[in-house]
Scaffold this active site. Structure first.
Site, short mmCIF file in Angstrom:
data_model
loop_
_atom_site.label_atom_id
_atom_site.label_comp_id
_atom_site.label_asym_id
_atom_site.label_seq_id
_atom_site.Cartn_x
_atom_site.Cartn_y
_atom_site.Cartn_z
N THR A 161 -4.51 0.83 -3.70
CA THR A 161 -5.09 2.10 -4.14
C THR A 161 -4.86 2.23 -5.65
O THR A 161 -3.70 2.16 -6.09
CB THR A 161 -4.44 3.26 -3.37
OG1 THR A 161 -4.60 3.00 -1.98
CG2 THR A 161 -5.06 4.59 -3.72
N ASN B 11 1.34 7.29 2.89
CA ASN B 11 2.03 6.36 3.79
C ASN B 11 3.53 6.59 3.84
O ASN B 11 4.27 5.77 4.36
CB ASN B 11 1.70 4.91 3.40
CG ASN B 11 0.25 4.60 3.70
OD1 ASN B 11 -0.37 5.24 4.54
ND2 ASN B 11 -0.31 3.60 3.00
N ASP C 285 0.84 -1.21 0.00
CA ASP C 285 0.00 0.00 0.00
C ASP C 285 0.87 1.26 0.00
O ASP C 285 0.59 2.22 0.71
CB ASP C 285 -0.94 -0.01 1.20
CG ASP C 285 -2.15 0.91 1.00
OD1 ASP C 285 -2.41 1.32 -0.15
OD2 ASP C 285 -2.83 1.24 1.99
N ASP D 77 1.67 2.44 7.97
CA ASP D 77 0.49 1.70 7.54
C ASP D 77 0.80 0.32 6.94
O ASP D 77 0.88 0.17 5.72
CB ASP D 77 -0.36 2.53 6.57
CG ASP D 77 -1.71 1.86 6.33
OD1 ASP D 77 -1.98 0.82 6.95
OD2 ASP D 77 -2.50 2.38 5.52
N LYS E 151 2.01 4.62 -1.06
CA LYS E 151 1.39 5.80 -1.69
C LYS E 151 1.84 7.00 -0.86
O LYS E 151 2.34 6.83 0.27
CB LYS E 151 -0.13 5.66 -1.72
CG LYS E 151 -0.78 5.42 -0.37
CD LYS E 151 -2.28 5.24 -0.51
CE LYS E 151 -2.91 4.86 0.82
NZ LYS E 151 -4.34 4.63 0.73
P1 ATP Z 1 -5.80 3.34 5.45
O1 ATP Z 1 -7.25 3.27 5.56
O2 ATP Z 1 -5.34 4.51 4.62
O3 ATP Z 1 -5.13 2.07 5.09
P2 ATP Z 1 -5.16 2.82 8.18
O4 ATP Z 1 -6.45 2.54 8.86
O5 ATP Z 1 -4.36 1.61 7.92
O6 ATP Z 1 -5.31 3.70 6.91
P3 ATP Z 1 -2.91 4.46 8.85
O7 ATP Z 1 -2.67 4.74 7.40
O8 ATP Z 1 -1.90 3.64 9.56
O9 ATP Z 1 -4.37 3.83 9.08
O10 ATP Z 1 -3.12 5.83 9.61
C1 ATP Z 1 -4.07 6.80 9.18
C2 ATP Z 1 -3.44 8.19 9.24
O11 ATP Z 1 -3.02 8.46 10.59
C3 ATP Z 1 -2.17 8.34 8.41
O12 ATP Z 1 -2.46 8.71 7.09
C4 ATP Z 1 -1.41 9.42 9.17
O13 ATP Z 1 -1.88 10.70 8.82
C5 ATP Z 1 -1.79 9.16 10.61
N1 ATP Z 1 -0.76 8.32 11.27
C6 ATP Z 1 -0.67 6.97 11.21
N2 ATP Z 1 0.37 6.52 11.92
C7 ATP Z 1 0.96 7.60 12.45
C8 ATP Z 1 2.10 7.80 13.32
N3 ATP Z 1 2.83 6.77 13.73
N4 ATP Z 1 2.41 9.07 13.67
C9 ATP Z 1 1.67 10.12 13.23
N5 ATP Z 1 0.59 9.99 12.43
C10 ATP Z 1 0.23 8.77 12.04
#
Ligand code: ATP
Length: 360
Positions: free
Chosen positions: A180, A144, A139, A161, A141
């Site tokens: 994506t 991430n 994933d 992510d 992009k």
């Molecule tokens: P997606 O639905 O896009 O796959 P997800 O549910 O797997 O998302 P993440 O992509 O891990 O969740 O996190 C969502 C958002 O939170 C990220 O795009 C980022 O803005 C923020 N985020 C995630 N991890 C961190 C971190 N370790 N520190 C700061 N911000 C973070």
């Protein structure tokens, strides 16, 4: 196997502001009660019954946790702890406070290829490490690819992510249609067996965008984008790539290759002359070439706009759903934002599901 602590996360951490949202919940800044150290807490709502379409399966979270444990590298977000309650799992992650790489770059007036390469090199280091452990991200992009902090003039790349990541075991055939649209490899769309090479395709797409501000396969519709990928329908627009070195184009061309076995690996990328020039002429070429900042800023603004549009659209959907259900509790509504809205869609394929959060 990582321990999922049964204690209440709030006994150990004070919950702070929302940092972001994903498909299955929010990410919030938290502060450790004993030390005051700040972390990011990723709240993942767990699917209650096998038949339910809300939340994420516990086995998927176990997979994400296991992978995060395995990929400890300077350019990959670190996992500190895991808490579990009846309804959700909370991952305590290193706080990545520098924002997205693309936002950082978009704020600049101009950027030489050699400066962009410093970031590419770190992305490839992190990815190469994962791949050496037979783990693919699946994933990759701009959302991430984050930066460690906002204060240092040379912040470190942090890949985040790992929700779609997969650890390949010997002889295993793994297929998945998640991802994506703009960034996925042809073999993902074709439902062929996957390998770490699918990540390298995404690196090709990300590099193409970074240099030109154009997305190589993007169409007005996701179906069109997927069709363009399958047909390998891309070119280097002369105007948009007028400031790009031939080495950079060669780098991209060796990644946007249909046959995954023929694509450059992360290790090979790190030895490509665009990343690691050997001759003085190659060094000079990189220093003379720059990224198309005007176009890049436009791409990034559109990307951000689409992300917030998708978020508002999904929240509105949820409000409607909650009104229909007659619920007046606002907190669960906020938590469900994104994740459940997406699950209420009737489209079954994960490719289509992911579109909702994609910026294509
Ligand atoms: P997606 O639905 O896009 O796959 P997800 O549910 O797997 O998302 P993440 O992509 O891990 O969740 O996190 C969502 C958002 O939170 C990220 O795009 C980022 O803005 C923020 N985020 C995630 N991890 C961190 C971190 N370790 N520190 C700061 N911000 C973070």
């Amino acid at each position: 196997m990582a321990v999922f602590k049964p204690e209440n996360v709030e006994d150990f951490y004070e919950i702070g502001e929302v940092l972001g949202s994903g498909h299955f919940g929010q990410v919030r800044q938290v502060s450790e009660r004993t030390s005051g150290t700040c972390w990011a807490a990723k709240f993942l709502k767990i699917r209650k019954t096998a038949g339910s379409r809300l939340g994420v399966e516990r086995s998927s979270v176990e997979k994400e946790v296991q992978i995060l444990h395995t990929v400890q590298h300077a350019n990959i977000v670190t996992l500190k702890d895991v808490f579990e309650s009846r309804a959700e799992v909370v991952l305590i992650l290193e706080l990545v406070s520098g924002g997205e790489l693309f936002d950082f770059i978009a704020e600049k007036e101009n950027l030489l290829e050699s400066e962009a390469i410093e970031f590419m090199e770190q992305i490839l280091e992190g990815l190469g490490f994962m791949h050496s452990k037979n783990i693919a991200h699946f994933d990759l992009k701009p959302e991430n690819i984050m930066l460690s902090d906002k204060v240092s003039p040379h912040p470190n790349i942090k890949l985040i992510d790992f929700g779609l990541a997969h650890h390949f075991h010997q002889g295993e055939e793994y297929r998945s249609t998640s991802g994506t649209p703009q960034y996925i490899a042809p073999e993902v769309i074709n439902c062929d067996p996957l390998s770490t090479a699918a990540d390298m395709w995404s690196i090709g797409v990300i590099t193409y965008i970074l240099l030109s501000g154009l997305s190589p396969f993007q169409d007005d519709t996701n179906e069109g984008t997927l069709r363009n990928i399958i047909a390998m329908n891309y070119e280097f627009d002369e105007q948009c790539f007028s400031m790009t070195s031939s080495m950079a184009k060669d780098f991209i061309q060796k990644l946007l290759v249909k046959d995954p076995n023929e694509r450059m690996t992360a290790e090979e990328c790190l030895l490509h002359p665009w990343i690691k020039p050997i001759t003085r002429k190659q060094v000079a070429k990189r220093n003379r070439s720059s990224i198309n900042m005007k176009n890049f800023k436009k791409f990034n603004a559109r990307r951000k706009w689409k992300m917030s549009y998708n978020m508002v659209w999904m929240c509105n959907r949820l409000v409607q759903l909650q009104l229909l259900k007659g619920s007046s509790d606002p907190d669960p509504l906020q938590r469900q934002c994104e994740s459940d809205a997406e699950d209420t869609e009737s489209k079954p394929a994960s490719l289509l599901r992911r579109r909702l959060s994609s910026s294509s």
